[in-house]
Design a protein around this motif. Structure first.
Motif, mmCIF file in Angstrom:
data_model
loop_
_atom_site.group_PDB
_atom_site.id
_atom_site.type_symbol
_atom_site.label_atom_id
_atom_site.label_comp_id
_atom_site.label_asym_id
_atom_site.label_seq_id
_atom_site.Cartn_x
_atom_site.Cartn_y
_atom_site.Cartn_z
ATOM 1 N N ALA A 199 82.740 71.589 78.738
ATOM 2 C CA ALA A 199 82.899 71.452 77.290
ATOM 3 C C ALA A 199 81.528 71.438 76.620
ATOM 4 C CB ALA A 199 83.657 70.169 76.963
ATOM 5 N N ALA A 200 81.427 72.155 75.496
ATOM 6 C CA ALA A 200 80.156 72.258 74.773
ATOM 7 C C ALA A 200 80.432 72.277 73.279
ATOM 8 C CB ALA A 200 79.427 73.535 75.180
ATOM 9 N N GLY A 201 79.426 71.897 72.514
ATOM 10 C CA GLY A 201 79.540 71.952 71.063
ATOM 11 C C GLY A 201 79.329 70.594 70.429
ATOM 12 N N LYS A 202 78.061 70.289 70.142
ATOM 13 C CA LYS A 202 77.677 69.043 69.452
ATOM 14 C C LYS A 202 78.083 67.793 70.236
ATOM 15 C CE LYS A 202 76.024 71.123 65.718
ATOM 16 N NZ LYS A 202 75.791 72.454 66.322
ATOM 17 N N LEU A 203 77.945 67.868 71.551
ATOM 18 C CA LEU A 203 78.230 66.684 72.370
ATOM 19 C C LEU A 203 76.962 65.850 72.541
ATOM 20 C CD1 LEU A 203 80.641 68.097 75.098
ATOM 21 C CD2 LEU A 203 81.188 66.498 73.250
ATOM 22 N N LEU A 204 77.108 64.546 72.370
ATOM 23 C CA LEU A 204 76.002 63.587 72.401
ATOM 24 C C LEU A 204 76.400 62.388 73.248
ATOM 25 C CD1 LEU A 204 75.476 63.612 68.525
ATOM 26 C CD2 LEU A 204 74.021 64.791 70.186
ATOM 27 N N PRO A 205 75.432 61.570 73.662
ATOM 28 C CA PRO A 205 75.791 60.345 74.382
ATOM 29 C C PRO A 205 76.823 59.494 73.638
ATOM 30 C CG PRO A 205 73.447 60.729 74.585
ATOM 31 C CD PRO A 205 73.965 61.769 73.633
ATOM 32 N N ALA A 206 76.815 59.569 72.304
ATOM 33 C CA ALA A 206 77.717 58.723 71.509
ATOM 34 C C ALA A 206 79.171 59.202 71.535
ATOM 35 C CB ALA A 206 77.229 58.666 70.067
ATOM 36 N N ASN A 207 79.405 60.495 71.789
ATOM 37 C CA ASN A 207 80.791 60.986 71.709
ATOM 38 C C ASN A 207 81.297 61.651 72.982
ATOM 39 O OD1 ASN A 207 79.562 63.517 71.737
ATOM 40 N ND2 ASN A 207 80.010 63.996 69.593
ATOM 41 N N ARG A 208 80.460 61.746 74.006
ATOM 42 C CA ARG A 208 80.854 62.499 75.202
ATOM 43 C C ARG A 208 82.011 61.825 75.954
ATOM 44 N NH1 ARG A 208 75.021 61.192 78.200
ATOM 45 N NH2 ARG A 208 75.609 59.089 78.915
ATOM 46 N N ARG A 209 82.033 60.511 76.024
ATOM 47 C CA ARG A 209 83.115 59.795 76.722
ATOM 48 C C ARG A 209 84.449 60.003 76.012
ATOM 49 N NH1 ARG A 209 84.907 58.202 81.313
ATOM 50 N NH2 ARG A 209 82.894 57.275 81.863
ATOM 51 N N GLN A 210 84.429 59.948 74.695
ATOM 52 C CA GLN A 210 85.656 60.137 73.911
ATOM 53 C C GLN A 210 86.250 61.520 74.169
ATOM 54 O OE1 GLN A 210 84.954 60.309 69.667
ATOM 55 N NE2 GLN A 210 87.011 59.589 69.154
ATOM 56 N N LEU A 211 85.407 62.540 74.213
ATOM 57 C CA LEU A 211 85.866 63.905 74.460
ATOM 58 C C LEU A 211 86.445 64.040 75.865
ATOM 59 C CD1 LEU A 211 85.025 67.003 75.607
ATOM 60 C CD2 LEU A 211 86.096 66.801 73.347
ATOM 61 N N ALA A 212 85.753 63.465 76.838
ATOM 62 C CA ALA A 212 86.224 63.539 78.228
ATOM 63 C C ALA A 212 87.565 62.823 78.388
ATOM 64 C CB ALA A 212 85.179 62.945 79.160
ATOM 65 N N ASP A 213 87.698 61.660 77.766
ATOM 66 C CA ASP A 213 88.945 60.903 77.882
ATOM 67 C C ASP A 213 90.108 61.658 77.242
ATOM 68 O OD1 ASP A 213 87.642 58.868 79.205
ATOM 69 O OD2 ASP A 213 87.544 57.523 77.477
ATOM 70 N N TYR A 214 89.866 62.316 76.128
ATOM 71 C CA TYR A 214 90.934 63.019 75.411
ATOM 72 C C TYR A 214 91.375 64.277 76.151
ATOM 73 C CZ TYR A 214 93.608 65.062 71.573
ATOM 74 O OH TYR A 214 94.620 65.592 70.812
ATOM 75 N N THR A 215 90.407 65.028 76.665
ATOM 76 C CA THR A 215 90.716 66.354 77.225
ATOM 77 C C THR A 215 90.937 66.360 78.733
ATOM 78 O OG1 THR A 215 88.370 66.864 77.556
ATOM 79 C CG2 THR A 215 89.345 67.485 75.424
ATOM 80 N N GLY A 216 90.360 65.391 79.427
ATOM 81 C CA GLY A 216 90.350 65.424 80.888
ATOM 82 C C GLY A 216 89.192 66.225 81.452
ATOM 83 N N VAL A 217 88.432 66.880 80.586
ATOM 84 C CA VAL A 217 87.269 67.680 81.016
ATOM 85 C C VAL A 217 86.101 66.734 81.280
ATOM 86 C CG1 VAL A 217 85.616 69.453 80.339
ATOM 87 C CG2 VAL A 217 88.031 69.698 79.716
ATOM 88 N N THR A 218 85.525 66.830 82.466
ATOM 89 C CA THR A 218 84.471 65.881 82.847
ATOM 90 C C THR A 218 83.090 66.520 83.002
ATOM 91 O OG1 THR A 218 85.079 66.146 85.167
ATOM 92 C CG2 THR A 218 86.080 64.301 83.971
ATOM 93 N N GLU A 219 82.994 67.853 82.857
ATOM 94 C CA GLU A 219 81.682 68.504 82.851
ATOM 95 C C GLU A 219 81.329 68.792 81.396
ATOM 96 O OE1 GLU A 219 80.745 71.533 85.643
ATOM 97 O OE2 GLU A 219 81.986 70.676 87.236
ATOM 98 N N LEU A 220 80.221 68.215 80.933
ATOM 99 C CA LEU A 220 79.879 68.230 79.519
ATOM 100 C C LEU A 220 78.470 68.784 79.327
ATOM 101 C CD1 LEU A 220 81.233 64.652 78.745
ATOM 102 C CD2 LEU A 220 82.473 66.810 78.543
ATOM 103 N N HIS A 221 78.300 69.609 78.295
ATOM 104 C CA HIS A 221 77.076 70.400 78.118
ATOM 105 C C HIS A 221 76.530 70.201 76.707
ATOM 106 C CE1 HIS A 221 74.871 74.420 78.145
ATOM 107 N NE2 HIS A 221 75.099 74.290 76.853
ATOM 108 N N GLY A 222 75.211 70.185 76.580
ATOM 109 C CA GLY A 222 74.624 70.156 75.253
ATOM 110 C C GLY A 222 73.131 70.071 75.283
ATOM 111 N N LYS A 223 72.506 70.374 74.142
ATOM 112 C CA LYS A 223 71.065 70.254 74.015
ATOM 113 C C LYS A 223 70.643 68.789 74.044
ATOM 114 C CE LYS A 223 71.002 74.354 71.068
ATOM 115 N NZ LYS A 223 70.836 74.850 69.692
ATOM 116 N N ASN A 224 71.542 67.916 73.577
ATOM 117 C CA ASN A 224 71.239 66.480 73.518
ATOM 118 C C ASN A 224 72.293 65.661 74.243
ATOM 119 O OD1 ASN A 224 68.883 66.721 71.653
ATOM 120 N ND2 ASN A 224 70.437 67.543 70.267
ATOM 121 N N ILE A 225 72.780 66.186 75.368
ATOM 122 C CA ILE A 225 73.877 65.534 76.091
ATOM 123 C C ILE A 225 73.414 64.226 76.752
ATOM 124 C CG2 ILE A 225 73.558 66.807 78.260
ATOM 125 C CD1 ILE A 225 76.941 65.874 76.668
ATOM 126 N N VAL A 226 72.094 64.118 77.030
ATOM 127 C CA VAL A 226 71.574 62.882 77.664
ATOM 128 C C VAL A 226 70.464 62.287 76.791
ATOM 129 C CG1 VAL A 226 72.191 63.441 80.019
ATOM 130 C CG2 VAL A 226 70.026 64.279 79.120
#
Length: 203
Positions: A176-203
């Protein structure tokens, strides 16, 4: 969760690794959504990092419909990245009708094997993201698909990502990609089931 950091320099890659990134997607020209990095930068990152490096294979900005000369260039770039020791390559190809270019995708996958192959966000510009994802699942050698579910951000595309994740017989990992940040990455993973997360500021 697995965090893939999108970077365009060795310094940024090293910082991402230190902050907990598990994998690097290495590009040049992030202002054009990422182009093929130089061979020297690829080598430096492969040699200087302890996490896997994936290299973007994209000869120019703009659309994802490529000429024969551009496809030849992409093949040469894949071979160069193989020699540098990358863990995988990242590319995406569409037809003029907005479908996945299955023929040329297969051609580049054959060139890349046995490397991991990520089909990138070109899928989000296809006419039907879900249909495109199903077609990619029939193509041997695609490891992952990088997508925001056809939307501007991963959160806006969360229902599409969830549907992709739940596809019966799914062979491909979704990143999953698209404006993912440390602040919202868990919420996205929990909602979708997708656990590989990508971004310029993912960490």
């Amino acid at each position: 969760m697995l965090f893939e950091a999108c970077v365009e320099s060795f310094e940024a890659a090293l910082t991402a690794q230190q902050r907990g990134a598990h994998r690097i997607e290495l590009c040049s020209a992030l202002d054009q959504d990422g182009l093929t990095p130089s061979h020297e930068l690829v080598q430096r990152c492969v040699q200087g990092l302890s996490i896997p490096v994936l290299a973007m294979i994209r000869p120019r900005g703009g659309d994802f419909v490529y000429t024969e000369a551009e496809l030849d260039q992409m093949e040469r770039d894949i071979k160069s990245c193989q020699q540098a020791g990358v863990a995988g390559v990242v590319f995406g190809l569409l037809t003029e009708d907005g479908e996945i270019d299955m023929h040329n995708t297969e051609r580049l996958v054959r060139t890349a094997l046995p490397l991991a192959v990520t089909f990138h966000k070109a899928i989000d510009y296809s006419t039907d993201v879900q249909a495109s994802f199903k077609r990619l699942n029939t193509l041997h050698g695609i490891t992952r698909v990088l997508t925001s579910g056809g939307q501007t951000t991963a959160w806006e595309g969360r229902d599409a990502l969830k549907a992709m994740h739940a596809l019966p017989g799914r062979q491909i990992e979704i990143v999953a990609a698209g404006k993912l940040l440390p602040a919202n990455r868990r919420q996205l993973a929990d909602y979708t089931g997708v656990t590989e997360l990508h971004g310029k500021n993912i960490v």
